[in-house]
Motif scaffolding. Sequence first.
Motif, mmCIF file in Angstrom:
data_model
loop_
_atom_site.group_PDB
_atom_site.id
_atom_site.type_symbol
_atom_site.label_atom_id
_atom_site.label_comp_id
_atom_site.label_asym_id
_atom_site.label_seq_id
_atom_site.Cartn_x
_atom_site.Cartn_y
_atom_site.Cartn_z
ATOM 1 N N MET A 3 -35.272 -27.016 49.411
ATOM 2 C CA MET A 3 -34.559 -26.105 48.515
ATOM 3 C C MET A 3 -33.485 -26.877 47.754
ATOM 4 O O MET A 3 -32.939 -27.863 48.251
ATOM 5 C CB MET A 3 -33.923 -24.976 49.317
ATOM 6 C CG MET A 3 -34.909 -24.078 50.031
ATOM 7 S SD MET A 3 -36.024 -23.229 48.889
ATOM 8 C CE MET A 3 -34.850 -22.267 47.929
ATOM 9 N N TYR A 5 -30.036 -25.845 45.399
ATOM 10 C CA TYR A 5 -29.151 -24.788 44.930
ATOM 11 C C TYR A 5 -28.195 -25.279 43.844
ATOM 12 O O TYR A 5 -27.380 -24.509 43.345
ATOM 13 C CB TYR A 5 -28.349 -24.229 46.107
ATOM 14 C CG TYR A 5 -29.228 -23.720 47.232
ATOM 15 C CD1 TYR A 5 -29.896 -22.507 47.117
ATOM 16 C CD2 TYR A 5 -29.398 -24.470 48.399
ATOM 17 C CE1 TYR A 5 -30.716 -22.045 48.143
ATOM 18 C CE2 TYR A 5 -30.210 -24.015 49.430
ATOM 19 C CZ TYR A 5 -30.872 -22.805 49.295
ATOM 20 O OH TYR A 5 -31.685 -22.341 50.312
ATOM 21 N N ASP A 9 -27.935 -31.114 44.486
ATOM 22 C CA ASP A 9 -29.042 -31.051 45.445
ATOM 23 C C ASP A 9 -30.293 -31.725 44.883
ATOM 24 O O ASP A 9 -30.977 -32.473 45.586
ATOM 25 C CB ASP A 9 -29.380 -29.596 45.776
ATOM 26 C CG ASP A 9 -28.347 -28.936 46.674
ATOM 27 O OD1 ASP A 9 -27.509 -29.651 47.256
ATOM 28 O OD2 ASP A 9 -28.383 -27.689 46.790
ATOM 29 N N PRO A 22 -35.874 -25.314 43.389
ATOM 30 C CA PRO A 22 -34.883 -24.309 42.990
ATOM 31 C C PRO A 22 -35.589 -22.985 42.712
ATOM 32 O O PRO A 22 -36.786 -22.969 42.417
ATOM 33 C CB PRO A 22 -34.286 -24.896 41.704
ATOM 34 C CG PRO A 22 -35.356 -25.774 41.158
ATOM 35 C CD PRO A 22 -36.199 -26.247 42.314
ATOM 36 N N ARG A 44 -28.785 -15.911 47.722
ATOM 37 C CA ARG A 44 -30.109 -16.227 48.273
ATOM 38 C C ARG A 44 -30.824 -17.322 47.495
ATOM 39 O O ARG A 44 -32.002 -17.596 47.728
ATOM 40 C CB ARG A 44 -30.940 -14.947 48.356
ATOM 41 C CG ARG A 44 -30.553 -14.119 49.565
ATOM 42 C CD ARG A 44 -30.755 -12.630 49.379
ATOM 43 N NE ARG A 44 -30.240 -11.934 50.570
ATOM 44 C CZ ARG A 44 -28.947 -11.688 50.773
ATOM 45 N NH1 ARG A 44 -28.033 -12.090 49.903
ATOM 46 N NH2 ARG A 44 -28.551 -11.046 51.873
ATOM 47 N N GLY A 45 -30.108 -17.946 46.569
ATOM 48 C CA GLY A 45 -30.635 -19.139 45.930
ATOM 49 C C GLY A 45 -31.113 -18.997 44.503
ATOM 50 O O GLY A 45 -31.536 -19.983 43.894
ATOM 51 N N ARG A 47 -31.081 -19.202 40.752
ATOM 52 C CA ARG A 47 -30.229 -19.946 39.834
ATOM 53 C C ARG A 47 -30.581 -19.727 38.356
ATOM 54 O O ARG A 47 -29.917 -20.250 37.484
ATOM 55 C CB ARG A 47 -30.274 -21.441 40.164
ATOM 56 C CG ARG A 47 -29.619 -21.779 41.505
ATOM 57 C CD ARG A 47 -28.151 -21.415 41.520
ATOM 58 N NE ARG A 47 -27.500 -21.736 42.785
ATOM 59 C CZ ARG A 47 -27.351 -20.866 43.784
ATOM 60 N NH1 ARG A 47 -27.794 -19.614 43.655
ATOM 61 N NH2 ARG A 47 -26.748 -21.234 44.912
#
Length: 288
Positions: A3, A5, A9, A22, A44-45, A47
Amino acid sequence: FAMAYSVADVTANFKKGIISFPMGMENGTGIEGDLNNLQYFYKRGIRYITLAHSKNNYICDSSYDDEPGWNGLSPFGKEVVKEMNRLGIMVDVSHISDSSFYDVIENSSTPVIASHSSCRQFTPGWERNMSDEMIKTLTDHNGIIMINFGSSFIDGEVRKTNSGHWKNLESILAANNLSFGDKESKKIIDDYFSDVEVMEVNVSQVADHIDHVVKLVGIDYVGFGSDFDGVRHVPKGLSDVSMYPNLIYEMLKKGYSEEDIEKICSENFLRVWKEVEETAKQLQLVED
């Protein structure tokens, strides 16, 4: 896979040889008219959010919907854009109408993305793709257009032919009391396309779209949008992500440098994402 974020990352994962994952949300209808849900999805991610899809919603109008809508962003939609800016969620203008696009530009304090749209120059009159004027406006605000690989997005004649096929299918499905979203429709659609001649486009034509954007506004405002999971027909030589080298080869043939191609592959998008992150930090500092 891992993952991701943030831009940090993605960069860290790349250095480890890990492919970043992502997350985005295609269609803001899932916000359900509640700004608090944007915070829920961010945690919860999520973007980026594509504001609408194939139908108008309570945020804005869709480029696919012929029904009267808001003629741009709704009052709630303007609040959605502002809250996305504050949280650090990228605003995605693919799928939305022209009037909605210009309202987003007026109301967003960050650059925006067109995550999977191509150039209307090659598909005249089709609102789902972006006009030269829109591309210029997008990039005047440091945004990015990410080219959709779908055959109908790349070639105007192919789009007209495929549009006729989908209209035929709509009638066939309606006669069977079905819609495109029904599970039973899949076999009918598959059988239909197995019996008709489908016009092909070539990977070189995708490179033409990229080249058009570069000549129009510069190298810093274009990327790959693919849409492999959203379109039925893709160019010859570009049927999945493993064939990206074919597209890169087309760019090399056009004289693009490795630095240029790196920008198109990732750096342009990461630049926008980074600016969205930085703006969110500033907006949250003002609140504190």
